[in-house]
Write an enzyme that holds these catalytic residues in place. Structure first.
Site, PDB file in Angstrom:
ATOM      1  N   ASN A 134      -3.141   1.752 -10.425  1.00  0.00           N
ATOM      2  CA  ASN A 134      -4.315   2.395 -11.006  1.00  0.00           C
ATOM      3  C   ASN A 134      -4.856   1.563 -12.167  1.00  0.00           C
ATOM      4  O   ASN A 134      -4.599   0.372 -12.255  1.00  0.00           O
ATOM      5  CB  ASN A 134      -4.025   3.840 -11.412  1.00  0.00           C
ATOM      6  CG  ASN A 134      -5.211   4.754 -11.127  1.00  0.00           C
ATOM      7  OD1 ASN A 134      -6.328   4.512 -11.564  1.00  0.00           O
ATOM      8  ND2 ASN A 134      -4.959   5.811 -10.368  1.00  0.00           N
ATOM      9  N   HIS A 160      -4.499  -1.916 -10.499  1.00  0.00           N
ATOM     10  CA  HIS A 160      -3.358  -2.190  -9.609  1.00  0.00           C
ATOM     11  C   HIS A 160      -2.629  -3.484  -9.969  1.00  0.00           C
ATOM     12  O   HIS A 160      -2.200  -4.248  -9.101  1.00  0.00           O
ATOM     13  CB  HIS A 160      -3.809  -2.222  -8.150  1.00  0.00           C
ATOM     14  CG  HIS A 160      -4.359  -0.914  -7.660  1.00  0.00           C
ATOM     15  ND1 HIS A 160      -3.884   0.307  -8.100  1.00  0.00           N
ATOM     16  CD2 HIS A 160      -5.350  -0.639  -6.759  1.00  0.00           C
ATOM     17  CE1 HIS A 160      -4.557   1.275  -7.497  1.00  0.00           C
ATOM     18  NE2 HIS A 160      -5.450   0.731  -6.684  1.00  0.00           N
ATOM     19  N   HIS A 220      -0.290   2.220  -1.330  1.00  0.00           N
ATOM     20  CA  HIS A 220      -1.729   2.457  -1.237  1.00  0.00           C
ATOM     21  C   HIS A 220      -2.187   2.605   0.221  1.00  0.00           C
ATOM     22  O   HIS A 220      -3.262   2.119   0.597  1.00  0.00           O
ATOM     23  CB  HIS A 220      -2.489   1.325  -1.917  1.00  0.00           C
ATOM     24  CG  HIS A 220      -3.835   1.711  -2.443  1.00  0.00           C
ATOM     25  ND1 HIS A 220      -4.855   2.156  -1.623  1.00  0.00           N
ATOM     26  CD2 HIS A 220      -4.340   1.737  -3.699  1.00  0.00           C
ATOM     27  CE1 HIS A 220      -5.930   2.419  -2.348  1.00  0.00           C
ATOM     28  NE2 HIS A 220      -5.644   2.167  -3.621  1.00  0.00           N
ATOM     29  N   TYR A 280      -3.895   4.234   3.379  1.00  0.00           N
ATOM     30  CA  TYR A 280      -4.981   5.170   3.691  1.00  0.00           C
ATOM     31  C   TYR A 280      -4.637   5.842   5.013  1.00  0.00           C
ATOM     32  O   TYR A 280      -4.454   5.169   6.025  1.00  0.00           O
ATOM     33  CB  TYR A 280      -6.315   4.445   3.853  1.00  0.00           C
ATOM     34  CG  TYR A 280      -6.908   3.856   2.606  1.00  0.00           C
ATOM     35  CD1 TYR A 280      -7.812   4.575   1.837  1.00  0.00           C
ATOM     36  CD2 TYR A 280      -6.585   2.563   2.214  1.00  0.00           C
ATOM     37  CE1 TYR A 280      -8.392   4.017   0.708  1.00  0.00           C
ATOM     38  CE2 TYR A 280      -7.157   1.990   1.083  1.00  0.00           C
ATOM     39  CZ  TYR A 280      -8.057   2.735   0.334  1.00  0.00           C
ATOM     40  OH  TYR A 280      -8.624   2.186  -0.786  1.00  0.00           O
ATOM     41  N   GLN A 303      -2.832  10.338  -7.155  1.00  0.00           N
ATOM     42  CA  GLN A 303      -4.215   9.906  -7.100  1.00  0.00           C
ATOM     43  C   GLN A 303      -4.705  10.103  -5.667  1.00  0.00           C
ATOM     44  O   GLN A 303      -4.186   9.492  -4.735  1.00  0.00           O
ATOM     45  CB  GLN A 303      -4.344   8.432  -7.501  1.00  0.00           C
ATOM     46  CG  GLN A 303      -5.774   7.936  -7.578  1.00  0.00           C
ATOM     47  CD  GLN A 303      -6.412   8.168  -8.936  1.00  0.00           C
ATOM     48  OE1 GLN A 303      -5.755   8.655  -9.856  1.00  0.00           O
ATOM     49  NE2 GLN A 303      -7.675   7.817  -9.084  1.00  0.00           N
ATOM     50  N   GLU A 319      -1.741   8.571  -3.443  1.00  0.00           N
ATOM     51  CA  GLU A 319      -0.968   7.618  -4.244  1.00  0.00           C
ATOM     52  C   GLU A 319      -0.147   8.376  -5.295  1.00  0.00           C
ATOM     53  O   GLU A 319      -0.666   8.763  -6.340  1.00  0.00           O
ATOM     54  CB  GLU A 319      -1.905   6.626  -4.917  1.00  0.00           C
ATOM     55  CG  GLU A 319      -2.844   5.897  -3.982  1.00  0.00           C
ATOM     56  CD  GLU A 319      -3.975   5.252  -4.739  1.00  0.00           C
ATOM     57  OE1 GLU A 319      -3.714   4.421  -5.631  1.00  0.00           O
ATOM     58  OE2 GLU A 319      -5.140   5.595  -4.449  1.00  0.00           O
TER      59      GLU A 319
END
Length: 361
Positions: free
Chosen positions: A91, A117, A191, A193, A298, A326
């Site tokens: 982040n 990151h 991370h 998706y 997140q 996350e």
């Protein structure tokens, strides 16, 4: 070498192959582990990355449910974060400024002048050392990386480790460890998706999402937390009951508009290892339970995807093609003494565990 199998319990197997070659000639290795009848995981040593997750639906049909790319140029560029282990600090750190023990460290920046990151050459673009591991009935891969003192401006030499382990029931655990030789900050996460319809199947706007949190962190125009934890009640951030993602994003809330969707930290209820979120795709019946030891999550709905990046299926990724869950400490914690600390000191060990539990209903 391709097809080099390592037999495991409960029909779980591991194979290893060269997936690509970096511009400097180093090879990128892919490990594939799991069961052809249930969940199969693919990881790369480039970024200690979760590249694919093949999961059955309610009728037993399998699909890859995480976004990913094969091309080295993409993995080192636009797709660098897809599925990667990001750090040394996941982040944002505002302005790249890290105050620690009376000293101020200036970090490498990107993302509009902030450190995102871990910086422009963070852990997502590094080649980690990987080995096959087994623990009881679980099988997977352990990755290790040495980050020297001053790496991207961070103080202290850090030795980081991330272990992916899959069990026969379909639980994928991701465990992190790190030690340092001088005071520093650490905040690691994955991370990936997710799109439970399949990575080639449009958006996640029809997914149902639940987050076990009574509060969240509003952000400014730079997507840096404003500071105080705000209650989710009466906002689209109230996901305490399963909510359709598209409906929440269409609510017109200023915070949603600011981030082109969700790109916010939820402050999770409770402590210790517990459930953080549940994601469901009603049409396929696929369900993902996310459990973690972390204080925050997140949630990012991928508003930046614009079709310029194509996945492994060859289909372009458009806005909301996937959702990142996350698990992590809060953004900009080094500049927020009221947030849970991310400081790691010599003699201490950073530890964090997240489990992605797959089922069908």
């Amino acid at each position: 070498m391709p097809g080099d199998p390592h037999p495991c319990h409960d029909d779980l197997t591991v194979t290893q192959e060269t997936a690509a070659t970096l511009p400097d000639g180093r090879r990128v290795t892919r490990w594939t582990f799991g069961s052809a009848r249930h969940v199969t995981v693919e990881v790369l040593d480039l970024g200690a990355r979760l590249q694919a997750l093949h999961v059955p639906d309610a009728n037993g049909r399998r699909a890859n449910v995480v976004l990913g790319c094969d091309g080295v140029a993409d993995l080192l560029g636009e797709a660098a974060y897809l599925g990667a282990t990001v750090g040394r600090y996941a982040n944002r750190i505002a302005g790249g400024v890290l105050p620690l023990d009376g000293a101020t460290h200036h970090l490498a920046t990107q993302d509009g002048g902030h450190t995102l990151h871990g910086g422009p050459d963070g852990f997502a673009t590094r080649l980690w050392d990987g080995v096959v591991v087994r623990s009881g009935r679980r099988v997977g891969v352990r990755f290790r990386l040495h980050s020297p003192d001053g790496d991207q401006g961070f103080p202290g030499a850090l030795d980081a480790e991330v272990t992916y382990l899959l069990d026969p029931a379909g639980d994928l655990s991701i465990s992190y460890r790190a030690t340092t030789d001088a005071p520093t900050v650490v905040n690691l996460t994955n991370h990936a998706y997710f799109n439970l319809a399949g990575e080639r199947c449009g958006t996640v706007l029809d997914h149902l999402l639940r987050v076990e949190a009574n509060g969240y962190l509003p952000v400014d125009a730079r997507l840096i937390p404003l500071g105080q934890v705000e209650p989710v009640g009466g906002t689209p951030f109230d996901l305490r009951g399963a909510s359709r993602i598209g409906d929440q994003l269409a609510a017109g809330h200023p915070q949603v508009r600011r981030a082109a969707g969700f790109d916010h930290n939820w402050v999770l209820d409770g402590t210790g290892f517990r459930r953080a979120a549940v994601l469901v795709h009603p049409d396929s019946g696929r369900r993902l339970d996310c459990l973690t030891t972390e204080p925050g999550i997140q949630v990012y709905t991928g508003g930046h995807f614009d079709g310029s990046l194509a996945g492994r299926s060859g289909r372009p990724y458009w806005a909301h093609a996937g959702i990142a869950l996350e698990t992590q400490h809060f953004p900009d914690s080094p500049n927020r003494p009221d947030y849970p600390s991310t400081v790691l000191r010599p003699g201490e060990e950073y530890r964090s565990t997240t489990v992605y539990r797959f089922s069908a209903e």
